[in-house]
Design a protein around this motif. Sequence first.
Motif, PDB file in Angstrom:
ATOM      1  N   GLU A  91     -37.203 -12.665  46.816  1.00 31.33           N
ATOM      2  CA  GLU A  91     -37.794 -13.240  48.020  1.00 31.33           C
ATOM      3  C   GLU A  91     -38.711 -12.212  48.681  1.00 31.33           C
ATOM      4  O   GLU A  91     -38.472 -11.004  48.615  1.00 31.33           O
ATOM      5  N   LEU A  92     -39.757 -12.700  49.334  1.00 35.27           N
ATOM      6  CA  LEU A  92     -40.672 -11.804  50.037  1.00 35.27           C
ATOM      7  C   LEU A  92     -39.931 -11.002  51.104  1.00 35.27           C
ATOM      8  O   LEU A  92     -40.183  -9.802  51.285  1.00 35.27           O
ATOM      9  N   THR A  93     -39.010 -11.641  51.810  1.00 34.02           N
ATOM     10  CA  THR A  93     -38.264 -10.934  52.861  1.00 34.02           C
ATOM     11  C   THR A  93     -37.463  -9.773  52.286  1.00 34.02           C
ATOM     12  O   THR A  93     -37.376  -8.702  52.895  1.00 34.02           O
ATOM     13  N   ASP A  94     -36.867  -9.963  51.095  1.00 34.36           N
ATOM     14  CA  ASP A  94     -36.099  -8.891  50.467  1.00 34.36           C
ATOM     15  C   ASP A  94     -37.020  -7.752  50.029  1.00 34.36           C
ATOM     16  O   ASP A  94     -36.673  -6.571  50.165  1.00 34.36           O
ATOM     17  N   LEU A 121     -42.711 -19.496  48.028  1.00 28.67           N
ATOM     18  CA  LEU A 121     -44.084 -19.017  48.144  1.00 28.67           C
ATOM     19  C   LEU A 121     -44.634 -18.717  46.754  1.00 28.67           C
ATOM     20  O   LEU A 121     -43.906 -18.252  45.876  1.00 28.67           O
ATOM     21  N   ASN A 122     -45.939 -18.968  46.572  1.00 30.13           N
ATOM     22  CA  ASN A 122     -46.505 -18.591  45.281  1.00 30.13           C
ATOM     23  C   ASN A 122     -46.665 -17.084  45.199  1.00 30.13           C
ATOM     24  O   ASN A 122     -46.700 -16.376  46.210  1.00 30.13           O
ATOM     25  N   ASN A 123     -46.767 -16.574  43.990  1.00 31.81           N
ATOM     26  CA  ASN A 123     -46.744 -15.124  43.770  1.00 31.81           C
ATOM     27  C   ASN A 123     -47.962 -14.419  44.339  1.00 31.81           C
ATOM     28  O   ASN A 123     -47.887 -13.245  44.717  1.00 31.81           O
ATOM     29  N   SER A 124     -49.091 -15.098  44.395  1.00 33.48           N
ATOM     30  CA  SER A 124     -50.293 -14.492  44.966  1.00 33.48           C
ATOM     31  C   SER A 124     -50.092 -14.197  46.445  1.00 33.48           C
ATOM     32  O   SER A 124     -50.458 -13.116  46.932  1.00 33.48           O
ATOM     33  N   ARG A 154     -42.414 -14.666  59.781  1.00 34.11           N
ATOM     34  CA  ARG A 154     -41.951 -16.025  60.075  1.00 34.11           C
ATOM     35  C   ARG A 154     -42.470 -16.969  58.993  1.00 34.11           C
ATOM     36  O   ARG A 154     -43.686 -17.052  58.774  1.00 34.11           O
ATOM     37  N   ILE A 155     -41.556 -17.642  58.321  1.00 31.26           N
ATOM     38  CA  ILE A 155     -41.934 -18.557  57.243  1.00 31.26           C
ATOM     39  C   ILE A 155     -41.402 -19.946  57.565  1.00 31.26           C
ATOM     40  O   ILE A 155     -40.199 -20.133  57.778  1.00 31.26           O
TER      41      ILE A 155
END
Length: 215
Positions: A91-94, A121-124, A154-155
């Motif tokens: 995850e982006l947050t991690d 979320l996409n990888n880009s 914030r997502i």
Amino acid sequence: MKSVRKNKQKARQLVRNTQAEYRENTIYLQEKDRERLAEELHDNIISRLNLIRLNAHQKNRDELTSDLKNSMQLIREFTHNLTPPDLNDIELTDLMADYLEQVNVNIDVHFYEIKLNKINLNNSIKLNIFRILQELVNNTLKHAKASQIKVLLRISKHYLILIVEDNGIGFTTGNHSGIGLRSIHLRTKQINAFYKLKTKPKRGTKWIIFVNNQQ
């Protein structure tokens, strides 16, 4: 017929120009990443190892072992930043929390996350937001003379907002085009994001990155 051919020529030229601009921007961002990583290698790892060398005769075996273990951990973290793990598996947050935990030894870092739903979320978007965070934090450490950084992610279902704020010396934007502003501009452009910069001398700096994550 001449008009049609002329329009086709214009269209082909526009495509070539766009492709050339994309290649140029990609090379620039790659060089910025190399520059940032070289600075991190020099400032954090080489300087620490050199300090161990200089103080080797003053410390006992256990102290030297502890210092070397800490340096090895820094190297592992460095390689982690050099090549982030498979973006499909994290995850982006991690990813951000792990990076900010490393930064926290040099400056007081507060990380807040608000995730309203389970969002893929996409990888880009993941990679560019992560690189933007690294660029902003690196700029703060190098230039801001700040004692604190606040990061808010914030997502929601449709939007992602990243806010990075420090309590440093701030700057006048027109006089500081060389501290990563172009890099931020290009990375936000790659993911169709928007950004806003709020800063004044002696008043700190605040970045707001806004992304439509339904891409």
